[in-house]
Scaffold this motif. Structure first.
Motif, short mmCIF file in Angstrom:
data_model
loop_
_atom_site.label_atom_id
_atom_site.label_comp_id
_atom_site.label_asym_id
_atom_site.label_seq_id
_atom_site.Cartn_x
_atom_site.Cartn_y
_atom_site.Cartn_z
N THR A 46 0.84 -1.20 0.00
CA THR A 46 0.00 0.00 0.00
C THR A 46 0.87 1.24 0.00
O THR A 46 1.90 1.30 0.68
CB THR A 46 -0.92 0.02 1.24
N SER A 291 9.47 -1.55 -5.58
CA SER A 291 8.79 -2.53 -6.42
C SER A 291 8.63 -3.83 -5.66
O SER A 291 9.60 -4.39 -5.13
CB SER A 291 9.59 -2.79 -7.71
N HIS A 295 3.73 -4.46 -7.89
CA HIS A 295 3.40 -3.07 -7.59
C HIS A 295 4.66 -2.22 -7.68
O HIS A 295 5.73 -2.62 -7.20
CB HIS A 295 2.81 -2.92 -6.18
N ASP A 296 4.56 -1.04 -8.28
CA ASP A 296 5.64 -0.07 -8.33
C ASP A 296 5.16 1.21 -7.66
O ASP A 296 4.25 1.89 -8.16
CB ASP A 296 6.06 0.23 -9.77
N PHE A 297 5.77 1.54 -6.51
CA PHE A 297 5.40 2.74 -5.78
C PHE A 297 6.52 3.77 -5.93
O PHE A 297 7.66 3.53 -5.52
CB PHE A 297 5.21 2.43 -4.29
N CYS A 305 5.04 3.92 2.18
CA CYS A 305 4.42 2.69 1.70
C CYS A 305 4.67 1.58 2.71
O CYS A 305 5.60 1.65 3.51
CB CYS A 305 4.91 2.29 0.31
#
Length: 352
Positions: A46, A291, A295-297, A305
């Protein structure tokens, strides 16, 4: 692996008789509580963007006076646990807290351990058991379990910080509560000054301090200088990281959650193996891509995150000229105390 019997395979009258006596058959749920190889995890990867949080937090400052809030916080809730549970992972709670100029968040103490990572603003302070700790960007302030603490603001602009607590664990254990108190008298002496040099501790009359938390404020200026010094001293070192510790014992700064600062060199990509604890990354300076599990934040400054445990993670600093500095919080001290801490370099089970 043999399929286990299902609840619906049992006669309804038998199931009813069990329930009347507060009994539950284990075998239909056994794989849920003891799954093969990787634990069941509700924590989801998240990302919380500070650009989204800040205007809503400032709006909260307009809508709710500090007297009606006590602590004006927006909780960073992980949807995997449902928003109502207000937790980032099994043991981690995160919240963005706002203090406006002239405000005082009254003194209280509680069973959950807490830290404050200052996000922006100057002029605020936290007093912990009489020790007044100035708050500047990137500083880490401890408010350990049972310690009186209050927040005040003598500056002219809003101050915002990230709260990190072990509240979900304390609530699960049914030991979470608080007590209110009055304004504290400030005592002379500050731990960040007494322990301002690595490897050198005060020893009056050749004795060592008996305090469990001798240092409550960890200035970002010192942590950043340590990271830069390590990077310069060991240019080939791939992983530049420091851990916030008790300067008297070398143990983790607090006893349930672990806190670290990580530097990514310009252009660096760092792959971290799967570890058992859930982990939080918060960008203090610079930008980084996190990553994990597809997901790549993209973390900009003050973005946060959360990554579930048992998950390999790749961190990338795309800047060719500037380092990136991340604050890291995880559940590793708790896992070590429980004897379940794992690192899986090949992502294969390794029993502790």
């Amino acid at each position: 692996m043999n399929d286990l019997g299902r609840l619906e395979d049992l006669p309804a009258d038998y199931v009813a008789a069990l329930r009347e006596r507060n009994l539950v058959p284990l075998w239909p749920s056994l794989r849920g509580v003891l799954p093969p190889q990787i634990p069941t995890r509700q924590t989801k990867p998240t990302h919380w963007a500070y650009a989204d949080i800040k205007p809503l937090l400032l709006k909260a400052g307009e809508l709710t006076p500090i007297e009606k809030a006590e602590r004006r916080v927006l909780v960073l809730a992980n949807p995997g646990h449902t928003l109502e549970k207000m937790q980032a992972s099994a043991a981690l709670y995160l919240g963005m807290q706002l203090l406006l100029p002239g405000e005082w968040a009254p003194s209280h103490r509680h069973t959950p351990n807490a830290v404050r990572m200052v996000v922006e603003g100057e002029g605020a302070w936290t007093t912990v058991d009489g020790e007044k700790c100035p708050m500047s960007r990137g500083d880490l302030i401890l408010t350990p379990t049972g310690r009186w603490h209050e927040h005040g603001h003598d500056g002219t602009e809003p101050v915002i910080w990230l709260d990190v607590l072990d509240l979900p664990l304390m609530y699960y254990l049914e030991v979470s509560y608080h007590l209110n108190g009055g304004r504290q008298d400030v005592k002379p002496g500050r731990g960040d000054r007494a322990y301002s040099r690595a490897g050198v501790v005060p020893t009056p009359v050749f004795g060592r301090a008996g305090q469990r938390y001798p240092m409550l404020r960890y200035p970002w200026a010192d942590a950043k200088a340590a990271l830069l010094s390590i990077a310069e001293d060991q240019p080939a070192l791939g992983h530049v990281q420091v851990t916030y510790t008790n300067p008297e014992t070398g143990e983790d700064a607090e006893n349930v959650l672990g806190f670290h600062a990580l530097m990514l060199r310009p252009g660096q990509a760092l792959t971290l193996p799967a570890r058992s604890p859930a982990c939080v990354y918060h960008a203090i300076e610079g930008r980084a891509r996190v990553s994990v599990q597809g997901h790549d934040f993209d973390l900009k400054e003050a973005d946060t995150c959360c990554i579930p445990g048992y998950t390999p993670t790749t961190l990338v600093n795309a800047s060719a000229s500037e380092p990136a500095f991340l604050f890291v919080a995880d559940e590793s001290p708790l896992h070590r105390k429980l004897g379940v801490y794992e690192v899986r370099p090949d992502n294969q089970p390794q029993m502790p």
